[in-house]
Write an enzyme that holds these catalytic residues in place. Structure first.
Site, short mmCIF file in Angstrom:
data_model
loop_
_atom_site.label_atom_id
_atom_site.label_comp_id
_atom_site.label_asym_id
_atom_site.label_seq_id
_atom_site.Cartn_x
_atom_site.Cartn_y
_atom_site.Cartn_z
N ASP A 47 0.83 -1.20 0.00
CA ASP A 47 0.00 0.00 0.00
C ASP A 47 0.87 1.26 0.00
O ASP A 47 2.07 1.21 0.31
CB ASP A 47 -0.86 -0.04 1.28
CG ASP A 47 -2.17 0.71 1.14
OD1 ASP A 47 -2.30 1.51 0.21
OD2 ASP A 47 -3.06 0.49 1.99
N ASP B 261 -10.73 1.76 -3.29
CA ASP B 261 -11.33 1.50 -1.97
C ASP B 261 -12.85 1.49 -2.07
O ASP B 261 -13.53 1.09 -1.13
CB ASP B 261 -10.91 2.58 -0.98
CG ASP B 261 -9.57 2.26 -0.35
OD1 ASP B 261 -9.08 1.13 -0.55
OD2 ASP B 261 -9.00 3.14 0.32
C1 DGJ Z 1 -5.83 1.80 1.98
C2 DGJ Z 1 -6.19 0.59 1.17
O1 DGJ Z 1 -6.70 0.97 -0.06
C3 DGJ Z 1 -7.18 -0.25 1.95
O2 DGJ Z 1 -7.59 -1.35 1.19
C4 DGJ Z 1 -6.54 -0.69 3.24
O3 DGJ Z 1 -5.47 -1.54 2.96
C5 DGJ Z 1 -6.07 0.52 4.03
N1 DGJ Z 1 -5.26 1.41 3.23
C6 DGJ Z 1 -5.28 0.09 5.24
O4 DGJ Z 1 -4.74 1.15 5.91
#
Ligand code: DGJ
Length: 736
Positions: free
Chosen positions: A480, A550
């Protein structure tokens, strides 16, 4: 021989069955472009396409020829200020302060295959017969600098890969202030520009506008490719649609700051440039030093946008994604993020994993919160060497073993590029974040970006990750990156070299990926950046799949996945079924529709499975079984967009197998309405003469031409008056 050099006319013709690209050595030894488009017959000279005539106010190259001005000439890699006044492909500041240059043809080489680009992701071939490369070396006598322009044409793709390399042969340092990956001029401007625009949770929405005289551009100066503007544009003719008409694609294999710019001059000539964003870039090049730009992929389609996308899909999934996971069956995963956030216990994780296993899911991914004092996003980021024992008393090793014993694979979340100030990492290395001395360091999600332009920082993070990955059975990583870069400055570089920091940062990210992949080739990497803020071709070279967004709402995902598919293959798009009401938009959609959208990607779940009813679990079992039965087709077949969610209440798409014996179509209706007329849903990509049955109903067969010209009669009860909003149907089409 896909590349021919006609010595007398000084012309290069790069061609395959589909495309032609023609370059000419101009009378002043610079390079002109004569054509890029549908394949045409070769001839010894296309010189009639090099037009010139005297015009008032035009500056000309030769005293005795007022007709030859670069301003009116289509060029390959133009400079500014030597009779051309448009935005250039490159700019170099020299010792005397001048930025004027003149790179002249010196020599060229044509060879089978394709070279790699050191430290950068790029397309590759597995056999030299798959492509041919032309390298043209130009030289600026005054600057004593070489410029090598590289063009690869692939035999089986309507694509040209381009990059530029500068080599300083002089004693003096020169400063590259702009070094684009590609530039091309077209005669005329009868185009519309398409780009993928967005923001967090709304990535890669399709925007279209007619070209106008002047400049239109998209870019990122956020340090990464960004959710706002994907490094891609297309130029299409006004009558082009998904299946008809001309489309030119321009895609940059890069994850940092970028610029895609289209300039139409007042004679309606169109110039496209793309590459690293020049405003955040300055690269001093010392004697004998080399700078090579990232690669740009230019695609031509004479049969609409679907064909352009299919070229990118196949090229990127076969000649950009690498390693064991390029061709392997991708596991169906369950991720705990939307189920638990950072508040989980080992017991909770194991209960979700156990249910997942019962439903047929293959991989458990533990998301954020397993390390350091990470109970919320204010602390712990960076402390990869400390497992949070409050949550995981048996550590990652113990948890991974228990999941392995259940018969599932185990994956882990990392965010290697950032830290919280409230972390042991930061307390030990406060000078390792990117920040400008004497200025405030702006926070974003309470975190700061590590200075990956410094090798010691990358080395340290590598050693921490290596320790965790060697300690347990881990077969997947979600990598990430949750913020953009501000106050960009590196303590590792002197004042003259600060313009290198953004690019060096991305080179550091690539370096860490390369080292981890080399050490752990069995690990499947999925890249992520607050969802899809770094969904770019550069990442695909290292991580064959990317978390698309997300936003897991099925209706929003129609747009996000539809837009993403303009460039990126389904096997690169992470797509999960989540709980309702949806976390991002509060919408309640049927479980069927959530899966019917997520099937068209790398499928998974992201919810607390233990809270589901038995009926829901049964449905999930069926979904998992359906995906397992068809994932090779869904991820490797040819994808066609049919109805755009940006244009109406319906959306649809289809994946067809290479031999056209099988296909799966998805049809989605956003809002229901009363007393509607009859509906027909026309398919694409089938064999006109083959007989097909739908959803294994052998009572009735249909010819491909019928399904494509008349369509399927939409009569599913959910899609009709007594159905619901957000309904959908999946059609499995099989040849008999
Ligand atoms: C952002 C990501 O897009 C989510 O899927 C998740 O992993 C969060 N960060 C975790 O902090």
């Amino acid at each position: 021989m896909p590349i021919i050099f006609h010595k007398e006319s000084g012309e290069f013709h790069l061609y395959n069955k589909e495309i032609s690209y023609i370059i000419k050595i101009l009378p002043n030894n610079q390079l002109g472009n004569l054509y890029f488009g549908k394949a045409i017959n070769d001839r010894t000279s296309f010189s009639h396409l090099f037009q010139k005539k005297p015009r008032s106010l035009s500056a000309y190259i030769f005293d005795n020829d007022p007709s030859f001005s670069l301003q009116y000439t289509s060029q390959e890699y133009p400079s500014y200020g030597t009779t051309d006044f448009r935005c250039p492909a490159f700019e170099i500041k020299q010792k005397n302060g001048s930025r004027i240059s003149c790179f002249e043809y010196q020599k060229h080489e044509i060879f089978p295959g394709k070279k790699n680009i050191k430290g950068l992701p790029a397309t590759y071939v597995e056999g030299t017969h798959e492509a041919e490369t032309l390298e043209i070396t130009l030289y600026d006598k005054v600057m004593e600098t070489e410029l090598v322009l590289s063009y690869t044409i692939f035999n089986d793709y309507s694509a040209i890969a381009r990059s530029a390399k500068f080599i300083n042969k002089s004693e003096d340092t020169i400063v590259l202030e702009r070094a684009m990956s590609a530039s091309i001029d077209f005669i005329g401007c009868n185009f519309e520009m398409i780009h993928l625009s967005g923001a967090w949770s709304r990535e890669r929405h399709i925007k279209k506008r007619k070209l106008q005289q002047g400049i239109q551009a998209i870019y990122s100066m956020r340090g990464i490719s960004s959710a706002e503007h994907n490094p891609f544009i297309a130029l299409i003719r006004p009558n082009t649609d998904e299946n008809y008409g001309e489309a030119y694609g321009f895609s940059l294999i890069y994850s940092g700051n970028h610029l895609e710019q289209v300039e139409v001059d007042t004679h309606d000539m169109t110039r496209v440039i793309m590459g690293i964003h020049p405003d955040t870039f300055q690269w001093p090049l010392e004697k004998e030093e080399i700078f090579q730009t990232p690669e740009a992929i230019l695609v031509y389609s004479g049969s609409g946008l679907n064909k352009m996308s299919q070229t990118y899909h196949k090229l990127y999934s076969k000649h950009l994604a690498r390693g064991q996971w390029r061709d392997r069956t991708r596991p169906i995963l369950i991720n705990n993020w939307e189920a638990t956030d950072m508040s989980f216990t080992e017991e909770k994780i194991l209960s979700i994993a156990k249910t997942a296993k019962e439903l047929g899911i293959e991989l458990f991914v533990l998301d954020d919160g397993w390390f350091g004092d990470r109970d919320n996003d204010k602390a712990g980021l960076g402390d990869w060497n400390v497992i949070n024992s409050k949550k995981l008393p048996n550590g990652i090793k113990g948890l991974a073993e228990q999941i392995d014993t259940m018969g599932m694979k185990f994956g882990l979340w990392f965010e290697p590029e950032a830290v919280n100030k409230d972390s042991d990492f930061y307390r030990q290395h406060p000078d390792w974040i990117i920040s400008t001395p004497g200025r405030r360091a702006s926070a974003s999600r309470n975190q700061y970006v590590l200075d990956f332009s410094r090798k010691e920082v990358v080395d340290y993070i590598y050693s921490m990750m290596e320790e965790v990955l060697s300690s347990a059975k881990i077969s997947y990583i979600k990598w990430d990156m949750n913020r953009y870069i501000t106050e960009c400055y590196s303590l590792g570089m002197d004042a003259e070299n600060q313009g290198k920091v953004f690019h060096r940062y991305i080179l550091g990210v690539y370096d860490l990926y390369s080292r981890l992949i080399e050490k752990f080739p069995h690990i499947l990497f999925e890249s992520c950046s607050s969802g899809g803020a770094r969904f770019d071709p550069g990442m695909l070279y290292y991580a064959p799949q990317t978390w698309t967004s997300d936003n897991t709402d099925a209706i929003e995902r129609l747009m996000i996945q539809y837009g993403t598919s303009l460039v990126y293959p389904l096997c690169s798009m992470g797509a999960h079924v989540s709980a309702v009401p949806n976390q991002q938009v509060g919408r309640t959609t049927p479980l069927e529709t959530r899966a019917n959208v997520a099937f068209f990607g790398v499928f998974g779940y992201e919810l607390d499975l233990t809270l589901l009813t038995d009926e829901e679990k049964e449905k999930i079992k069926e979904q998992v079984a359906f995906y397992k039965a068809h994932r090779e087709l869904l991820l490797k077949g040819t994808f066609y967009r049919i109805l755009s969610p940006f244009e109406g209440n319906e959306a649809s798409w289809i994946v067809v197998s290479e031999d056209k014996t099988e296909a799966i179509a998805g049809y989605y209706k956003v809002l229901n309405s009363a007393n509607e007329g009859w509906r027909r849903f026309k398919l694409t990509g089938l064999d006109e003469d083959k007989k097909y049955i739908i959803n294994n109903n052998s009572q009735r067969y249909y010819y491909g031409d019928e399904l494509m010209n008349i369509g399927i009669v939409v009569e599913d009860k959910n899609l009709s008056q007594n159905g619901t909003d957000f309904s959908s149907a999946i059609y499995y089409i099989k040849c008999i």
